[in-house]
Design a protein around this motif. Structure first.
Motif, PDB file in Angstrom:
ATOM      1  N   ASP A 303       0.809  -1.227   0.000  1.00 34.05           N
ATOM      2  CA  ASP A 303       0.000   0.000   0.000  1.00 34.05           C
ATOM      3  C   ASP A 303       0.839   1.273   0.000  1.00 34.05           C
ATOM      4  N   ALA A 304       2.036   1.209   0.551  1.00 34.93           N
ATOM      5  CA  ALA A 304       2.931   2.365   0.602  1.00 34.93           C
ATOM      6  C   ALA A 304       4.357   1.842   0.533  1.00 34.93           C
ATOM      7  N   LEU A 305       5.276   2.705   0.126  1.00 34.21           N
ATOM      8  CA  LEU A 305       6.635   2.265  -0.161  1.00 34.21           C
ATOM      9  C   LEU A 305       7.659   3.268   0.360  1.00 34.21           C
ATOM     10  N   ILE A 306       8.638   2.754   1.107  1.00 35.63           N
ATOM     11  CA  ILE A 306       9.821   3.523   1.493  1.00 35.63           C
ATOM     12  C   ILE A 306      10.958   3.063   0.594  1.00 35.63           C
ATOM     13  N   THR A 307      11.618   3.995  -0.057  1.00 32.27           N
ATOM     14  CA  THR A 307      12.658   3.618  -1.010  1.00 32.27           C
ATOM     15  C   THR A 307      13.690   4.726  -1.126  1.00 32.27           C
ATOM     16  N   ASN A 308      14.853   4.395  -1.661  1.00 35.25           N
ATOM     17  CA  ASN A 308      15.881   5.386  -1.955  1.00 35.25           C
ATOM     18  C   ASN A 308      15.713   5.901  -3.386  1.00 35.25           C
ATOM     19  N   PHE A 309      16.616   6.767  -3.814  1.00 33.47           N
ATOM     20  CA  PHE A 309      16.621   7.278  -5.182  1.00 33.47           C
ATOM     21  C   PHE A 309      17.490   6.349  -6.041  1.00 33.47           C
ATOM     22  N   HIS A 310      16.946   5.846  -7.138  1.00 29.16           N
ATOM     23  CA  HIS A 310      17.553   4.739  -7.873  1.00 29.16           C
ATOM     24  C   HIS A 310      18.280   5.191  -9.137  1.00 29.16           C
ATOM     25  N   LEU A 311      19.117   4.284  -9.640  1.00 25.04           N
ATOM     26  CA  LEU A 311      19.928   4.554 -10.818  1.00 25.04           C
ATOM     27  C   LEU A 311      19.070   4.685 -12.075  1.00 25.04           C
ATOM     28  N   PRO A 312      19.526   5.498 -13.044  1.00 26.98           N
ATOM     29  CA  PRO A 312      18.825   5.586 -14.325  1.00 26.98           C
ATOM     30  C   PRO A 312      18.738   4.216 -14.994  1.00 26.98           C
ATOM     31  N   ARG A 313      17.634   3.976 -15.698  1.00 26.65           N
ATOM     32  CA  ARG A 313      17.425   2.770 -16.497  1.00 26.65           C
ATOM     33  C   ARG A 313      17.412   1.485 -15.659  1.00 26.65           C
ATOM     34  N   ALA A 346      14.256  16.700  -6.465  1.00 25.87           N
ATOM     35  CA  ALA A 346      15.260  16.262  -5.489  1.00 25.87           C
ATOM     36  C   ALA A 346      16.645  16.775  -5.868  1.00 25.87           C
ATOM     37  N   GLN A 347      16.956  16.743  -7.145  1.00 27.77           N
ATOM     38  CA  GLN A 347      18.247  17.286  -7.582  1.00 27.77           C
ATOM     39  C   GLN A 347      18.319  18.788  -7.311  1.00 27.77           C
ATOM     40  N   ARG A 348      17.241  19.497  -7.602  1.00 27.38           N
ATOM     41  CA  ARG A 348      17.233  20.946  -7.400  1.00 27.38           C
ATOM     42  C   ARG A 348      17.456  21.304  -5.932  1.00 27.38           C
ATOM     43  N   LEU A 349      16.947  20.456  -5.029  1.00 29.44           N
ATOM     44  CA  LEU A 349      17.052  20.725  -3.593  1.00 29.44           C
ATOM     45  C   LEU A 349      18.274  20.071  -2.948  1.00 29.44           C
ATOM     46  N   GLY A 350      19.088  19.385  -3.754  1.00 30.54           N
ATOM     47  CA  GLY A 350      20.331  18.830  -3.230  1.00 30.54           C
ATOM     48  C   GLY A 350      20.190  17.534  -2.465  1.00 30.54           C
ATOM     49  N   TYR A 351      19.137  16.754  -2.740  1.00 32.52           N
ATOM     50  CA  TYR A 351      19.034  15.426  -2.128  1.00 32.52           C
ATOM     51  C   TYR A 351      20.219  14.563  -2.568  1.00 32.52           C
ATOM     52  N   ARG A 352      20.561  13.595  -1.735  1.00 30.43           N
ATOM     53  CA  ARG A 352      21.659  12.676  -2.034  1.00 30.43           C
ATOM     54  C   ARG A 352      21.075  11.369  -2.573  1.00 30.43           C
ATOM     55  N   PHE A 353      21.713  10.831  -3.610  1.00 27.30           N
ATOM     56  CA  PHE A 353      21.157   9.703  -4.352  1.00 27.30           C
ATOM     57  C   PHE A 353      21.895   8.393  -4.058  1.00 27.30           C
ATOM     58  N   PHE A 354      21.196   7.310  -4.352  1.00 30.95           N
ATOM     59  CA  PHE A 354      21.680   5.927  -4.357  1.00 30.95           C
ATOM     60  C   PHE A 354      21.861   5.361  -2.936  1.00 30.95           C
ATOM     61  N   SER A 355      22.732   4.379  -2.767  1.00 35.22           N
ATOM     62  CA  SER A 355      22.714   3.513  -1.591  1.00 35.22           C
ATOM     63  C   SER A 355      22.847   4.236  -0.258  1.00 35.22           C
ATOM     64  N   PHE A 356      23.767   5.179  -0.160  1.00 36.12           N
ATOM     65  CA  PHE A 356      23.962   5.943   1.072  1.00 36.12           C
ATOM     66  C   PHE A 356      23.157   7.240   1.061  1.00 36.12           C
ATOM     67  N   GLY A 357      22.253   7.380   0.110  1.00 35.33           N
ATOM     68  CA  GLY A 357      21.553   8.636  -0.069  1.00 35.33           C
ATOM     69  C   GLY A 357      20.292   8.768   0.761  1.00 35.33           C
ATOM     70  N   ASP A 358      19.466   9.715   0.376  1.00 37.30           N
ATOM     71  CA  ASP A 358      18.232  10.046   1.106  1.00 37.30           C
ATOM     72  C   ASP A 358      17.097   9.132   0.672  1.00 37.30           C
ATOM     73  N   ALA A 359      15.923   9.353   1.249  1.00 35.40           N
ATOM     74  CA  ALA A 359      14.811   8.410   1.090  1.00 35.40           C
ATOM     75  C   ALA A 359      13.557   9.091   0.573  1.00 35.40           C
ATOM     76  N   MET A 360      12.659   8.269   0.042  1.00 42.40           N
ATOM     77  CA  MET A 360      11.319   8.683  -0.342  1.00 42.40           C
ATOM     78  C   MET A 360      10.311   7.809   0.402  1.00 42.40           C
ATOM     79  N   LEU A 361       9.195   8.413   0.759  1.00 47.15           N
ATOM     80  CA  LEU A 361       8.015   7.677   1.201  1.00 47.15           C
ATOM     81  C   LEU A 361       6.930   7.952   0.184  1.00 47.15           C
ATOM     82  N   ILE A 362       6.422   6.910  -0.465  1.00 48.15           N
ATOM     83  CA  ILE A 362       5.406   7.066  -1.496  1.00 48.15           C
ATOM     84  C   ILE A 362       4.101   6.475  -0.954  1.00 48.15           C
TER      85      ILE A 362
END
Length: 363
Positions: A303-313, A346-362
């Motif tokens: 029903d809901a998902l916690i995830t990081n920011f993922h690689l292109p493609r 997220a890029q505009r606001l300086g979020y950090r991406f990938f494994s050690f990066g920040d998170a999303m709650l969807i």
């Protein structure tokens, strides 16, 4: 769908090289998948969006020190990256290799003289099946290294920061990174609020992070991973859903495990419209999981998902796009558009991406 639709450009400066300290001080983007609305907080504030009766389901697999160094009889350097155990004793493994001339029949001696290994087949995707002359498990802590992703080049800290605080069974070649943000205190505070944690196990292989290389995503062959969902966890998921609680998956590996338990484990076609009120969302299982979740997939368990920011493609980006798209009926491209718009913000606001990066709650 065209794989190029899931491409985006990321400045290298936004690839996180260090984990947040403390874990729950990482940033949190909250995305309403129906409207595309965004909110920006810290991960420690995630309880504001979770309610009594919600159930977090996380992957408790523990990363093994899977990177091994050795040499061929001729002296040439060899690197082995263990991906998956193939036998009960821990002598036979599927692995990636680095070194010249590593064909079937090649021999490798591990650094320190611990064990010898023989390559006995080369797979179509370039991985190798190897056989050690003894079980590797007793030697791993002494000769193995933590297999950080190749885009993390500057971290030399505590290897435990690449493990979740609830990790238990060993077997992954990469961390279930959405769970890296949780601290024991945060989990206790959520439990006090009525939000419980259950775990599944999926041992992650590195194919998870590889880009989809086919022109059309439907032609991509997803990797196979071993997973288990216990009868007790299945009961908690099903009981919570019947009483109106949400199943909140912690990471894409938990999604794949739950959705496999909701489809293949019950003989259900994952591409058909789910029943309006299924009496059983998931069934307990143990075994191989091979499920490519992409736009058009019909989610049954999450029903809901916690995830990081993922690689292109990546197949992970496609999974998250599919989850958002389900809130938009037959518009299978809506999830991709909303997700990539949120990534741009997220890029505009300086979020950090990938494994050690920040998170999303969807939600």
């Amino acid at each position: 769908m065209d794989t190029a639709l899931f491409d985006y450009t990321l400045p290298p400066s936004l690839i996180a090289q260090q984990p947040a300290e403390p874990r729950d001080s990482s940033r949190l983007m909250v995305l309403d998948r129906a409207t595309g609305a965004l909110q920006h907080l810290r991960f420690a504030d995630i309880g504001h969006f979770l309610h009594a009766g919600d159930l977090l389901v996380a992957n408790d697999s523990r990363v093994i020190p899977a990177r091994l160094h050795g040499h061929k009889p001729t002296g040439g350097a060899v690197e082995l990256l263990l991906l998956r155990q193939l036998d009960a004793e821990g002598r036979e493994w599927l692995c990636l290799t680095r070194g010249k001339g590593l064909v079937a029949g090649s021999h490798v001696k591990l650094a320190g003289g611990a064990l010898d290994a023989e390559i006995f087949s080369v797979e179509e995707n370039g991985s190798r099946r190897i056989r050690f002359d003894g079980a590797i498990w007793p030697w791993l802590d002494a000769v193995g290294e933590m297999p950080l992703p190749p885009y993390i080049t500057e971290y030399a800290g505590d290897p435990e920061r690449y493990q979740t605080v609830y990790s238990r069974p060993e077997g992954s070649a990469a961390a279930p990174t959405a769970g890296l943000h949780f601290t024991p205190d945060l989990l206790l505070s959520l439990r006090d609020k009525g939000v419980d944690l259950e775990t599944v196990t999926l041992h992650i292989g590195l194919d998870t992070f590889r880009p989809v290389e086919t022109t059309q995503i439907e032609a991509h062959q997803i990797h196979t991973e071993w997973a288990a969902l216990s009868a007790a966890t299945a009961h908690r998921v099903n009981d919570g859903a019947l009483h109106g609680g949400r199943v909140v998956a912690v990471g894409t590996t938990s999604v794949r495990t739950l959705e496999w338990a909701a489809t293949a484990a019950q003989g259900v076609d994952p591409w058909l419209e789910p029943e309006a009120c299924p009496w059983k969302r998931v069934a307990a299982f143990e075994g191989d999981v091979k499920l490519f979740i992409r736009p058009g997939y019909r989610f049954r368990a999450v029903d809901a998902l916690i995830t990081n920011f993922h690689l292109p493609r990546s197949s992970l980006l496609m999974l998250v796009s599919a989850f958002i798209a389900q809130a938009h009926g037959d518009d299978v491209d809506a999830g991709r558009r909303i997700l990539l718009e949120s990534y741009a913000e997220a890029q505009r606001l300086g979020y950090r991406f990938f494994s050690f990066g920040d998170a999303m709650l969807i939600v």
